[in-house]
Design a protein around this motif. Structure first.
Motif, PDB file in Angstrom:
ATOM      1  N   ILE A 105      85.747  31.558  57.144  1.00 44.40           N
ATOM      2  CA  ILE A 105      84.382  31.992  56.869  1.00 44.40           C
ATOM      3  C   ILE A 105      83.677  32.207  58.196  1.00 44.40           C
ATOM      4  N   TYR A 106      83.130  33.397  58.374  1.00 46.14           N
ATOM      5  CA  TYR A 106      82.387  33.719  59.585  1.00 46.14           C
ATOM      6  C   TYR A 106      80.919  33.923  59.234  1.00 46.14           C
ATOM      7  N   ALA A 129      85.282  25.940  59.399  1.00 47.41           N
ATOM      8  CA  ALA A 129      86.639  25.481  59.115  1.00 47.41           C
ATOM      9  C   ALA A 129      86.755  24.958  57.695  1.00 47.41           C
ATOM     10  N   ALA A 130      87.995  24.670  57.294  1.00 49.62           N
ATOM     11  CA  ALA A 130      88.242  24.210  55.921  1.00 49.62           C
ATOM     12  C   ALA A 130      87.513  22.913  55.611  1.00 49.62           C
ATOM     13  N   ARG A 135      82.020  26.062  64.212  1.00 48.40           N
ATOM     14  CA  ARG A 135      82.128  26.140  65.674  1.00 48.40           C
ATOM     15  C   ARG A 135      81.918  27.583  66.095  1.00 48.40           C
ATOM     16  N   ARG A 136      81.239  27.747  67.210  1.00 50.68           N
ATOM     17  CA  ARG A 136      80.950  29.082  67.712  1.00 50.68           C
ATOM     18  C   ARG A 136      82.232  29.703  68.258  1.00 50.68           C
ATOM     19  N   ASP A 174      94.344  30.464  64.106  1.00 45.14           N
ATOM     20  CA  ASP A 174      93.435  29.368  63.758  1.00 45.14           C
ATOM     21  C   ASP A 174      92.035  29.852  63.409  1.00 45.14           C
ATOM     22  N   GLY A 175      91.857  31.181  63.297  1.00 43.36           N
ATOM     23  CA  GLY A 175      90.552  31.743  62.971  1.00 43.36           C
ATOM     24  C   GLY A 175      89.682  32.040  64.172  1.00 43.36           C
ATOM     25  N   ALA A 176      90.122  31.630  65.364  1.00 37.92           N
ATOM     26  CA  ALA A 176      89.334  31.904  66.571  1.00 37.92           C
ATOM     27  C   ALA A 176      89.309  33.405  66.855  1.00 37.92           C
ATOM     28  N   LEU A 177      88.279  33.832  67.563  1.00 39.72           N
ATOM     29  CA  LEU A 177      88.097  35.246  67.878  1.00 39.72           C
ATOM     30  C   LEU A 177      88.339  35.493  69.367  1.00 39.72           C
ATOM     31  N   SER A 178      88.922  36.650  69.671  1.00 37.09           N
ATOM     32  CA  SER A 178      89.194  36.996  71.064  1.00 37.09           C
ATOM     33  C   SER A 178      89.220  38.510  71.209  1.00 37.09           C
TER      34      SER A 178
END
Length: 281
Positions: A105-106, A129-130, A135-136, A174-178
């Motif tokens: 979820i963003y 997170a689940a 977290r940003r 892990d859902g992190a963005l880059s």
């Protein structure tokens, strides 16, 4: 000319259209309601949340999450209709939300001064997170608005209203963005709001001041424009074949006005398109 029909009228500031099952869900920010409407125009209020903004997303398990910006909460609608806290986001100017096919979820937030009409600080995107902890995962976006995820769950696209652009970020395991990059430069006149993606990897964006919805390819080439008689706040693809573009539209008065849209001017519009929707929302 593209034929645009009115599915529903007489609402307030309408936003966040989402197709789910056999109905379209949208938010009426003026009324503090999340509403479902079917093909006949019959409506049902499925949630009441006094918040502005008031945006929604569907989780893969079929539950609805709702941003209650005023409380700094992400709410979840249980099967019986009860709203429970899914995540405590903290007090901020939370705006739009999207959930991908894996359950990431963003939620984005903006630093916005309603008096000056300017962003006081760059906006950001957070991942819930689940376990419900946020977290940003991205920042430095001038005014993050609508968001969409490509059908392969690999890319999050964010409408930057003040940047006049669509911004893309890679979604990690892990859902992190880059790998933030400009997906499309829309030109200085554009003010992209709510967005959706289609099966040809194009993006539809709604535009309030220019009273339109526009389909663009990566890089910014304009593929199609649907002209409206009022501001387009958000759009979503849905319907039985996912070839109906639903548009939330209303007569815009301005951010500093007591009523940001003309009361009763909110409409849910629909038009048929050639390329079906894909991805999320």
């Amino acid at each position: 000319m593209t034929e645009v029909r009115t599915l529903l009228e007489g609402r307030g500031l309408v936003e966040s259209p989402r197709w789910h099952g056999d109905r379209l869900y949208f938010s009426d920010w003026s009324a503090g309601e999340v509403v479902a409407v079917d093909a006949t125009g019959s409506t049902e209020v499925v949630a009441r949340v006094k918040s502005l903004p008031l945006c929604t997303a569907w989780l893969p398990d079929g539950r609805l999450v709702v941003v209650s910006s005023a409380d700094g909460l992400l709410l979840r609608r249980e099967p019986g209709g009860a709203l429970v806290t899914h995540a405590d986001l903290g007090r901020a100017a939370w705006n739009d939300v999207v959930a991908d096919g894996r359950g990431n979820i963003y939620v984005n937030e903006v630093g916005f001064d309603p008096i000056s009409g300017e962003a006081s600080k760059p906006g950001s995107v957070s991942l819930v997170a689940a376990d419900g902890s946020p977290r940003r995962v991205a920042d430095g976006i001038a005014f993050p608005n609508g968001m969409a995820v490509t059908p392969d769950n690999a890319t999050l696209i964010v409408a930057d209203s003040y940047g006049h652009a669509l911004v893309a970020l890679d979604i990690g395991a892990d859902g992190a963005l880059s790998n933030r990059r400009q997906w499309a430069d829309l030109g200085e006149a554009a003010a992209p709001d709510g967005i959706c993606v289609d099966a040809e990897h194009a993006v539809w964006y709604a535009d309030v001041p220019n009273e339109r919805c526009v389909r663009v390819a990566e890089g910014g080439e304009v593929l199609q424009t649907v002209h409206l008689d009022r501001g387009g706040f958000a759009c979503a693809l849905g319907g039985p074949a996912c070839r109906t573009l639903f548009i939330a539209a209303a007569e815009w008065r301005g951010m500093t006005e007591p009523e940001m849209v003309t009361p009763g001017s909110g409409r849910i519009l629909a038009t048929e398109v050639d390329v079906p929707g894909a991805g999320w929302p």
